[in-house]
Design an enzyme around this catalytic site. Structure first.
Site, mmCIF file in Angstrom:
data_model
loop_
_atom_site.group_PDB
_atom_site.id
_atom_site.type_symbol
_atom_site.label_atom_id
_atom_site.label_comp_id
_atom_site.label_asym_id
_atom_site.label_seq_id
_atom_site.Cartn_x
_atom_site.Cartn_y
_atom_site.Cartn_z
ATOM 1 N N GLU A 59 0.846 -1.088 -0.042
ATOM 2 C CA GLU A 59 0.049 -0.118 -0.132
ATOM 3 C C GLU A 59 0.869 1.415 -0.003
ATOM 4 O O GLU A 59 2.160 1.073 0.161
ATOM 5 C CB GLU A 59 -1.029 0.123 1.254
ATOM 6 C CG GLU A 59 -0.150 0.130 2.617
ATOM 7 C CD GLU A 59 -0.952 0.604 3.672
ATOM 8 O OE1 GLU A 59 -1.975 1.352 3.540
ATOM 9 O OE2 GLU A 59 -0.401 0.814 4.774
ATOM 10 N N SER A 117 4.797 6.954 9.267
ATOM 11 C CA SER A 117 5.643 7.074 10.603
ATOM 12 C C SER A 117 6.951 6.332 10.356
ATOM 13 O O SER A 117 7.111 5.553 9.509
ATOM 14 C CB SER A 117 4.994 6.619 11.653
ATOM 15 O OG SER A 117 4.383 5.508 11.860
ATOM 16 N N GLU A 145 -6.904 2.234 7.865
ATOM 17 C CA GLU A 145 -5.275 2.316 8.046
ATOM 18 C C GLU A 145 -4.910 2.056 9.570
ATOM 19 O O GLU A 145 -5.702 1.949 10.492
ATOM 20 C CB GLU A 145 -5.047 3.927 7.954
ATOM 21 C CG GLU A 145 -5.035 4.486 6.445
ATOM 22 C CD GLU A 145 -4.701 3.670 5.428
ATOM 23 O OE1 GLU A 145 -3.335 3.194 5.622
ATOM 24 O OE2 GLU A 145 -5.027 3.666 4.252
ATOM 25 N N ARG A 201 10.551 -3.261 7.958
ATOM 26 C CA ARG A 201 9.899 -3.796 9.338
ATOM 27 C C ARG A 201 9.947 -5.260 9.028
ATOM 28 O O ARG A 201 9.524 -5.614 8.100
ATOM 29 C CB ARG A 201 8.638 -3.101 9.436
ATOM 30 C CG ARG A 201 8.397 -1.715 9.694
ATOM 31 C CD ARG A 201 6.986 -1.286 9.510
ATOM 32 N NE ARG A 201 6.633 -1.301 8.506
ATOM 33 C CZ ARG A 201 5.130 -1.112 7.947
ATOM 34 N NH1 ARG A 201 4.310 -0.875 8.940
ATOM 35 N NH2 ARG A 201 4.757 -1.297 6.872
HETATM 36 P P1 ADP Z 1 -2.597 -0.804 7.101
HETATM 37 O O1 ADP Z 1 -3.232 0.426 6.285
HETATM 38 O O2 ADP Z 1 -3.549 -1.135 8.018
HETATM 39 O O3 ADP Z 1 -1.132 -0.649 7.208
HETATM 40 P P2 ADP Z 1 -1.926 -2.771 4.838
HETATM 41 O O4 ADP Z 1 -2.510 -2.819 3.657
HETATM 42 O O5 ADP Z 1 -0.435 -2.138 5.040
HETATM 43 O O6 ADP Z 1 -2.727 -1.791 5.753
HETATM 44 O O7 ADP Z 1 -1.596 -3.986 5.671
HETATM 45 C C1 ADP Z 1 -1.149 -4.318 6.960
HETATM 46 C C2 ADP Z 1 -0.368 -5.529 6.892
HETATM 47 O O8 ADP Z 1 -1.023 -6.618 6.485
HETATM 48 C C3 ADP Z 1 0.892 -5.416 6.129
HETATM 49 O O9 ADP Z 1 1.797 -4.479 6.633
HETATM 50 C C4 ADP Z 1 1.191 -6.602 5.757
HETATM 51 O O10 ADP Z 1 1.974 -7.070 6.878
HETATM 52 C C5 ADP Z 1 -0.210 -7.488 5.556
HETATM 53 N N1 ADP Z 1 -0.585 -7.372 4.230
HETATM 54 C C6 ADP Z 1 -1.373 -6.515 3.583
HETATM 55 N N2 ADP Z 1 -1.490 -6.637 2.301
HETATM 56 C C7 ADP Z 1 -0.961 -7.833 2.002
HETATM 57 C C8 ADP Z 1 -0.787 -8.632 0.999
HETATM 58 N N3 ADP Z 1 -1.363 -8.471 -0.296
HETATM 59 N N4 ADP Z 1 -0.012 -9.950 1.017
HETATM 60 C C9 ADP Z 1 0.319 -10.232 2.171
HETATM 61 N N5 ADP Z 1 0.401 -9.577 3.443
HETATM 62 C C10 ADP Z 1 -0.287 -8.462 3.380
HETATM 63 MG MG MG Z 2 0.534 -0.717 6.007
#
Ligand code: ADP
Ligand code: MG
EC number: 6.3.2.3
Length: 474
Positions: free
Chosen positions: A144, A151, A368, A450
């Site tokens: 994303e 942060s 988020e 991370r």
């Molecule tokens: P947020 O806005 O809550 O951070 P994310 O899209 O970054 O949302 O998703 C949160 C976490 O979920 C990511 O940091 C990752 O660890 C996991 N994640 C999100 N999308 C995927 C994906 N397509 N494949 C594998 N893990 C994912």
């Molecule tokens: Mg994220």
């Protein structure tokens, strides 16, 4: 090159001793968080969780992520200026998602009144995982992009010293020297400073919107410190303070406590729980002002998961970035599979595929901050419930990225040090400043790695799942 540093250790005792040395160095470097129990205390703080060792990242993927960051900056900026695209893309979502609808409502009000802001500042972080492939060469895939409150740029500048320390203790001096220096908070501050300068009022301040009890304050302070070193003064206020003490003059200049504000930097305001009715009013007041908001409401909307999904649709990048085929190709190469769940055949088919092979997908609402996505059985249950109702349009489906796990040791206050199987997520910080129609700054300013144990599907550092790390380029 040995891929697992832990093989350099003789026994568990040595691991414990090394972990203690690493923790002491982290404390000394200021890799700190306030604690959940005592978030206002000056006597009790703890180290931010981090890996004992730097994690191996292919140099080529690091370079690719850096190279595409300026394209993402331009893309986010283009989306934020394209009212027709935002309106069309979010139309189904805002019918079923109250939070996005409230944000969109403010956006519409500001558009109707006319946008007073003339300087625009983007501070974002594009996050990636490394998709493993059958030929052994992993691919960079975007998870994303965070356009609000991205942060850990502050703490990420302090962790390289910790990992160099660890490798030096292990007599790996040459390897220690390979850990990249990193200073995102300086770059983020330079963006804020540029926006402040273009706003053009010597006595105006930067207003940092944050909660009163903020565990990640040292990360935020790193940016404040950089600004102060450039003689730019920052005041920290809550939304509540803005609603009580904020006002606009007839030119829609923003004043808080009688002081003019040049730049509003949000480190709050990205989750529903952060908004009371009073806070929504404060957000509207800020958006109506001519102060530089980072981000402005349109740029926050440009960072939604629904927008991310629409950007992956055939022809959309080309339409948003006309005449920039190289940028389009670089961007598209980082896209994973993304699927709309809007009512209709396309959404029906995506749901059918996810139900047939749940382990290959992630279900994402417009949220988020970590911990909101659904995987596996939970995803299946949700899809079965949502299948025939319009609420499904408030979610998107995404291909699940499967990185190759590796061993590392996650250090957290109160937990014993031990090696577990992990995966990493790489973030690149991007900064851009636009003055009217002219882009006057467009850069990448550093990275954040991370790492989390493989048993956690979701969650970042703030959510208590991932920990801070450094890429060791190979
Ligand atoms: P947020 O806005 O809550 O951070 P994310 O899209 O970054 O949302 O998703 C949160 C976490 O979920 C990511 O940091 C990752 O660890 C996991 N994640 C999100 N999308 C995927 C994906 N397509 N494949 C594998 N893990 C994912
Ligand atoms: Mg994220």
């Amino acid at each position: 090159m040995d891929s697992s540093w832990e093989n350099l250790l003789q026994d568990e005792h040595q691991l414990e001793v090394l972990a203690q040395q690493a923790v002491d160095r982290a404390l000394a470097e200021g890799v700190l968080l306030r604690t959940a129990q005592e978030p206002s205390s000056s006597t009790v703080v703890s180290y931010a969780p981090f890996t004992l060792f730097p994690s191996l990242v292919p140099q080529s993927l690091l370079e690719q992520a850096y190279a595409v960051q300026m394209d993402f900056n331009v893309l986010v900026d283009a989306v934020s200026q394209n009212a027709a695209f935002l309106e069309q893309t979010l139309s189904s979502t805002i019918k079923r998602d109250d939070f996005t609808a409230r944000l969109f409502d403010i956006y519409k009000q500001v558009l109707k009144e006319g946008i007073a802001q003339t300087v625009f500042l983007g501070l974002n972080r594009s996050d990636y995982m490394f998709q493993r492939s059958s030929d052994g060469s992993p691919a960079l895939k975007q998870i994303e992009i965070n356009t609000i409150s991205a942060s850990f740029g502050g703490l990420a500048s302090r962790t390289p010293a910790v990992h160099r320390h660890v490798l030096s203790v292990l007599r790996r001096t040459e390897e220690a020297a390979k850990i990249l220096s990193n200073n995102p908070s300086k770059g983020l501050a330079l963006g804020i400073a540029k926006a402040w300068e273009l706003y053009g009022s010597a006595n105006a301040l930067v207003l940092l919107i944050a909660q009163e009890k903020e565990r990640n304050i040292f990360d935020q302070r790193a940016i404040e410190n950089e600004l102060l070193a450039r003689n730019i003064h920052v005041i920290r206020r809550r939304f509540e303070d803005v609603s009580e003490k904020g006002s606009l003059d007839q030119d829609r200049r923003l004043f808080v406590d009688g002081q003019e504000v040049a730049v509003v930097y949000f480190r709050d305001g990205y989750m529903p729980s952060q908004y009371s009715p009073q806070n929504w009013e404060a957000r509207l007041l800020l958006e109506r002002s001519c102060a530089v908001k980072c981000p402005d409401i349109a740029t926050q909307l440009a960072g939604t998961k629904k927008v991310q999904q629409e950007l992956s649709r055939v022809g959309v990048l080309e339409a948003l970035l006309p005449g920039q085929p190289e940028a389009v190709a670089r961007l598209r190469a980082t896209f994973a599979g993304l699927y709309s769940l809007d009512m209709g055949e396309e959404g029906d088919q995506a749901i059918a595929e996810a139900l047939a092979a749940p382990s290959r997908f992630v279900l994402k609402p417009q949220r988020e901050g970590g911990g909101n996505n659904l995987y596996g059985d939970e995803m299946v249950q949700a899809l079965v419930r949502l299948k025939d109702i319009e609420e499904r349009a408030s979610y998107i489906l995404m291909e699940k990225i499967e990185p190759e796990p590796f061993g590392n040791c996650l250090l957290r206050p109160g937990s014993p040090a031990r090696v577990v199987q992990c995966i990493s997520e790489l973030g690149i910080f991007g900064v851009y400043v636009r003055h009217g129609k002219t882009l006057v700054m467009n850069k990448h300013v550093g990275h954040l790695l991370r790492t989390k144990a493989i048993e956690h599907a979701d969650g970042g550092v703030a959510a208590g799942v991932a920990v801070l790390d450094n890429p060791y380029p190979v």
